[in-house]
Design a protein around this motif. Structure first.
Motif, PDB file in Angstrom:
ATOM      1  N   LYS A   1       0.859  -1.178   0.000  1.00 47.90           N
ATOM      2  CA  LYS A   1       0.000   0.000   0.000  1.00 47.90           C
ATOM      3  C   LYS A   1       0.895   1.227   0.000  1.00 47.90           C
ATOM      4  O   LYS A   1       1.856   1.293   0.740  1.00 47.90           O
TER       5      LYS A   1
ATOM      6  N   TRP B   1       0.836   5.626  -0.211  1.00 47.26           N
ATOM      7  CA  TRP B   1       0.093   6.871  -0.177  1.00 47.26           C
ATOM      8  C   TRP B   1       1.057   8.030  -0.347  1.00 47.26           C
ATOM      9  O   TRP B   1       2.151   8.021   0.196  1.00 47.26           O
TER      10      TRP B   1
ATOM     11  N   GLU C   1      -2.226  12.783  -0.431  1.00 47.56           N
ATOM     12  CA  GLU C   1      -3.371  11.916  -0.118  1.00 47.56           C
ATOM     13  C   GLU C   1      -3.592  11.817   1.387  1.00 47.56           C
ATOM     14  O   GLU C   1      -4.727  11.866   1.858  1.00 47.56           O
ATOM     15  N   ILE C   2      -2.508  11.689   2.134  1.00 48.43           N
ATOM     16  CA  ILE C   2      -2.623  11.592   3.588  1.00 48.43           C
ATOM     17  C   ILE C   2      -3.123  12.908   4.170  1.00 48.43           C
ATOM     18  O   ILE C   2      -3.998  12.929   5.039  1.00 48.43           O
TER      19      ILE C   2
ATOM     20  N   ALA D   1      -4.962  15.196   2.653  1.00 47.25           N
ATOM     21  CA  ALA D   1      -6.368  15.364   2.281  1.00 47.25           C
ATOM     22  C   ALA D   1      -7.270  14.490   3.149  1.00 47.25           C
ATOM     23  O   ALA D   1      -8.328  14.937   3.603  1.00 47.25           O
ATOM     24  N   ALA D   2      -6.863  13.246   3.395  1.00 45.14           N
ATOM     25  CA  ALA D   2      -7.654  12.349   4.245  1.00 45.14           C
ATOM     26  C   ALA D   2      -7.721  12.883   5.670  1.00 45.14           C
ATOM     27  O   ALA D   2      -8.770  12.825   6.315  1.00 45.14           O
ATOM     28  N   SER D   3      -6.614  13.425   6.170  1.00 43.13           N
ATOM     29  CA  SER D   3      -6.592  14.004   7.517  1.00 43.13           C
ATOM     30  C   SER D   3      -7.527  15.206   7.587  1.00 43.13           C
ATOM     31  O   SER D   3      -8.270  15.364   8.558  1.00 43.13           O
ATOM     32  N   ASP D   4      -7.492  16.057   6.571  1.00 38.45           N
ATOM     33  CA  ASP D   4      -8.380  17.228   6.528  1.00 38.45           C
ATOM     34  C   ASP D   4      -9.845  16.802   6.507  1.00 38.45           C
ATOM     35  O   ASP D   4     -10.686  17.381   7.203  1.00 38.45           O
ATOM     36  N   ARG D   5     -10.165  15.767   5.696  1.00 41.92           N
ATOM     37  CA  ARG D   5     -11.550  15.270   5.645  1.00 41.92           C
ATOM     38  C   ARG D   5     -11.985  14.731   7.003  1.00 41.92           C
ATOM     39  O   ARG D   5     -13.092  15.005   7.467  1.00 41.92           O
ATOM     40  N   ALA D   6     -11.111  13.964   7.660  1.00 42.50           N
ATOM     41  CA  ALA D   6     -11.456  13.389   8.970  1.00 42.50           C
ATOM     42  C   ALA D   6     -11.681  14.493   9.994  1.00 42.50           C
ATOM     43  O   ALA D   6     -12.624  14.425  10.791  1.00 42.50           O
TER      44      ALA D   6
ATOM     45  N   GLU E   1     -15.052  16.163   9.221  1.00 40.55           N
ATOM     46  CA  GLU E   1     -16.170  15.307   9.624  1.00 40.55           C
ATOM     47  C   GLU E   1     -16.322  15.274  11.134  1.00 40.55           C
ATOM     48  O   GLU E   1     -17.438  15.265  11.654  1.00 40.55           O
TER      49      GLU E   1
END
Length: 126
Positions: free
Chosen positions: A85, A87, A91-92, A94-99, A102
Motif C-alpha cells: 500500500k 500513499w 493523499e494523507i 487530504a484524508a486528515s483534513d476530511r477526517a 467530519e
C-alpha cells in the motif's frame, strides 16, 4: 521517561494538549504497536505469522534527511501473501483534513415523515 518499543519502556499517554497524563493507565507499548499494525494492514498478527515470517530490516534515521513525500507499507506474510500500500503526502493530508472536518461537522438528523405520525399509521400506511 521516553518510549522505546524495542526495550519495552513506555511513557504515559498524552492529554489532548500534548502533556503526559500521569493518571492514565500504563499501556504495553509492544501490544499497542502490534494492534496498530493489524489495524493499518488488515493482517492479523498471530504467533505463527511471527514465527514463520522472513524479516528484512532497515535503518530509520532519528531525524529525516529531507521532507517525506510518501508512505509505503509492504508486508509479505509467512504464506507468501503480500500487502503493498502506498500513499502520497497529499493523499494523507487530504484524508486528515476530511477526517477533521467530519469530526467537527454538526450532526444533522432528517426525517421524511410528517411529525405526529404514530408508528401504527406508518406501518399500515393509513
Amino acid at each position: 521517561m521516553s518510549w522505546f518499543p524495542c526495550c519495552g519502556k513506555s511513557a504515559p499517554p498524552l492529554t489532548p494538549e500534548g502533556e503526559h497524563d500521569e493518571s492514565a493507565p500504563v499501556v504495553d507499548g509492544k501490544a499497542a504497536v502490534l494492534a496498530l499494525a493489524e489495524r493499518l494492514t488488515g493482517i492479523r498478527v498471530t504467533e505463527s505469522l511471527l514465527q514463520d515470517a522472513t524479516y528484512e530490516l532497515g535503518l530509520v534515521p532519528e531525524q529525516p534527511a529531507e521532507e517525506w513525500t510518501r508512505l509505503v507499507i509492504d508486508i509479505t506474510d509467512a504464506h507468501g501473501s503480500r500487502l503493498y500500500k502506498e500513499w502520497t503526502y497529499e493523499e494523507i493530508a487530504a484524508a486528515s483534513d476530511r477526517a477533521r472536518a467530519e469530526a467537527n461537522a454538526p450532526v444533522v438528523i432528517t426525517c421524511n415523515e410528517p411529525l405526529g405520525t404514530d408508528r401504527s399509521a406508518r406501518e399500515t400506511g393509513e
